[in-house]
Design a protein around this motif. Structure first.
Motif, mmCIF file in Angstrom:
data_model
loop_
_atom_site.group_PDB
_atom_site.id
_atom_site.type_symbol
_atom_site.label_atom_id
_atom_site.label_comp_id
_atom_site.label_asym_id
_atom_site.label_seq_id
_atom_site.Cartn_x
_atom_site.Cartn_y
_atom_site.Cartn_z
ATOM 1 N N ALA A 108 0.834 -1.205 0.000
ATOM 2 C CA ALA A 108 0.000 0.000 0.000
ATOM 3 C C ALA A 108 0.868 1.254 0.000
ATOM 4 O O ALA A 108 0.613 2.208 -0.747
ATOM 5 C CB ALA A 108 -0.935 0.002 1.219
ATOM 6 N N HIS A 141 -6.327 6.644 -2.214
ATOM 7 C CA HIS A 141 -6.620 5.555 -1.285
ATOM 8 C C HIS A 141 -7.654 4.604 -1.877
ATOM 9 O O HIS A 141 -7.551 3.383 -1.760
ATOM 10 C CB HIS A 141 -7.145 6.106 0.043
ATOM 11 N N ALA A 201 -7.216 0.641 -2.635
ATOM 12 C CA ALA A 201 -8.107 -0.338 -1.988
ATOM 13 C C ALA A 201 -8.710 -1.264 -3.035
ATOM 14 O O ALA A 201 -8.781 -2.481 -2.851
ATOM 15 C CB ALA A 201 -9.199 0.388 -1.221
ATOM 16 N N VAL A 211 -6.545 0.366 4.045
ATOM 17 C CA VAL A 211 -5.519 1.008 3.209
ATOM 18 C C VAL A 211 -5.090 2.334 3.823
ATOM 19 O O VAL A 211 -3.899 2.643 3.918
ATOM 20 C CB VAL A 211 -6.055 1.216 1.783
ATOM 21 N N HIS A 261 -2.897 1.684 6.843
ATOM 22 C CA HIS A 261 -1.557 1.218 6.441
ATOM 23 C C HIS A 261 -0.690 2.378 6.001
ATOM 24 O O HIS A 261 0.473 2.513 6.418
ATOM 25 C CB HIS A 261 -1.679 0.224 5.267
#
Lengths: 187, 264
Positions: free
Chosen positions: A134, A145, A149, A159, A162
């Motif tokens: 990610a 993002h 994802a 995500v 992370h």
């Protein structure tokens, strides 16, 4: 006592010899990034020329208290390369876009590696593969993002978590926030 | 950390990394913003966004090894580009010292030969310290930029908001040089401890969000003010410029209203 000017500060001051030194110092890095984020070698050459124009324009913005010159130049390169990818709606060279870090190449272990590079590599290697991927997609391709994802088939919240934790850890490890090296868990 | 705080931090991160692709919303709720800044230990959203950009760049550096050497032919092109980039500055240096009238000096063909000779001498004697040259004023820089190919001038439209409806002036911008100046006449003064004016650059080629062009103050009874534009991101193709009034230090995303607009 007057501090010695950095290379980028000399470029910002209009010193033409410094521009030559800058090309020699950072040309390999910018070329390597451009090769990975351009659709073909011709595009990569154009991109490198554009990146260095950014360096000449924005050298005055370099603050040695905020980052190394290498990181600053890489930031300018990243912005321009991602802009080009979006503008031309192109994909980077796939064959050079392997997983970022698995382990430092053996040759590099003996070579002189900057402290920053070592810290980032250590941080990335200690991330779980999902988090590392990610962070890799967000930093290299500037994917949103939501797109990450979807690409990784993960919940959006996962995500975001992370990337947030991963990049803030790298930020702290490099002292970019003015904080000491963090002892936070990686995930 | 509250959910709203987390959302704001994620929006900042996405803005730092994805720019045009950022989809998260931002909020100007001061309490949430303050909590978010405390959480990320940053003095401002702009500072945090900058730190994340640098962190992302550091990842690229770490993952770019082993680096490929720069091809010689490309190196030669970069050196040529560097010389060309340095050329306008050298011409400016010459014109600021020239005894001839500026318009004749800049427009005559003789300046090019003199500039070329000057550049060749300075380039080849890299060890030589350039001669001290008086810094041009902002007005001189603006005027010189106005004469360069590719420079556009956009006039401020009449504002519908009092007391900005009496403001006149223009924006001079050169995309190649990434340089420009605001000229504002009769601009109301601001109290810098309460608000600052912030310039926004509308660049549809780059982003749906305008680019931060920097904050500035107008001192009481200034008459005409000239402000250098300080674009925080590279501008691809500026189509319009707008001014808002924000909290000191500016904002990442403005809620408006747009006080002044200059559009092509």
């Amino acid at each position: 006592m007057q501090q010695k000017m950095t290379l980028l500060q000399r470029v910002a001051a209009g010193e033409q010899a410094a521009m030559r030194e800058c090309i020699d110092e950072f040309g390999g890095l910018v070329w390597s990034l451009a090769r990975r984020l351009s659709a073909n070698p011709n595009d990569a050459e154009d991109a490198v020329q554009e990146v260095f124009m950014e360096v000449w324009r924005f050298a005055k913005r370099y603050d040695p208290d905020q980052s190394s010159e290498t990181t600053f130049v890489a930031m300018l390169a990243r912005r321009r390369l991602i802009d080009r990818l979006r503008k031309h709606n192109r994909q980077p060279l796939q064959e050079s876009f392997e997983e970022g870090i698995t382990a430092a190449p053996a040759a590099e272990q003996a070579a002189e590696v900057s402290v920053d590079v070592r810290r980032v590599r250590e941080a990335m290697l200690q991330m779980k593969p999902e988090q590392r991927e990610a962070v890799h997609l967000s930093t290299w391709l500037g994917m949103s993002h939501g797109d990450i994802a979807e690409s990784m088939n993960l919940p959006l919240g996962t995500v975001k978590s992370h990337i947030r934790r991963g990049l803030m850890l790298i930020r702290d490890d490099l002292g970019l926030s003015g904080q000491a090296q963090s002892s936070e868990t990686r995930t | 950390m509250s959910k709203n705080t987390e959302m704001l931090i994620d929006a900042w991160i996405e803005q730092a990394l994805a720019g045009a692709e950022a989809s998260g919303g931002t909020t100007h709720d001061p309490a949430i913003a303050a909590e978010a800044l405390a959480e990320v230990r940053a003095v401002s959203a702009d500072t945090f966004v900058g730190q994340i950009e640098l962190a992302a760049a550091a990842v690229l550096v770490a993952e770019s090894a082993p680096q490929e050497p720069l091809p010689d032919s490309l190196r030669d092109k970069l050196l040529d580009d560097a010389r060309t980039f340095a050329t306008p500055a050298s011409v400016t240096a010459i014109s600021s010292r020239a005894p001839q009238p500026r318009s004749g000096w800049l427009q005559g063909a003789g300046w090019l030969a003199a500039a070329t000779l000057f550049i060749a001498l300075v380039w080849q004697s890299a060890e030589q310290t350039p001669p001290a040259i008086a810094e041009p004023t902002i007005a001189e820089l603006r005027e010189q930029l106005s004469t360069i190919d590719g420079t556009v001038t956009l006039t401020w439209g009449q504002s519908e908001l009092s007391p900005f409806d009496g403001v006149r002036g223009d924006v001079v911008w050169n995309n190649e040089r990434q340089q420009g100046f605001l000229r504002l006449v009769n601009m109301p003064a601001n109290n810098p401890s309460v608000t600052q004016y912030q310039l926004w650059i509308v660049d549809p080629e780059r982003d749906s969000n305008p680019i931060d062009g920097g904050v500035f103050n107008v001192i009481a009874a200034s008459g005409e003010v000239l402000i250098p534009i300080d674009a925080k991101l590279p501008v691809i193709d500026a189509k319009a410029f707008a001014i808002t009034e924000e909290r000191p230090g500016g904002v990442v995303v403005s809620d408006g209203p747009l006080l002044l607009i200059a559009a092509s």
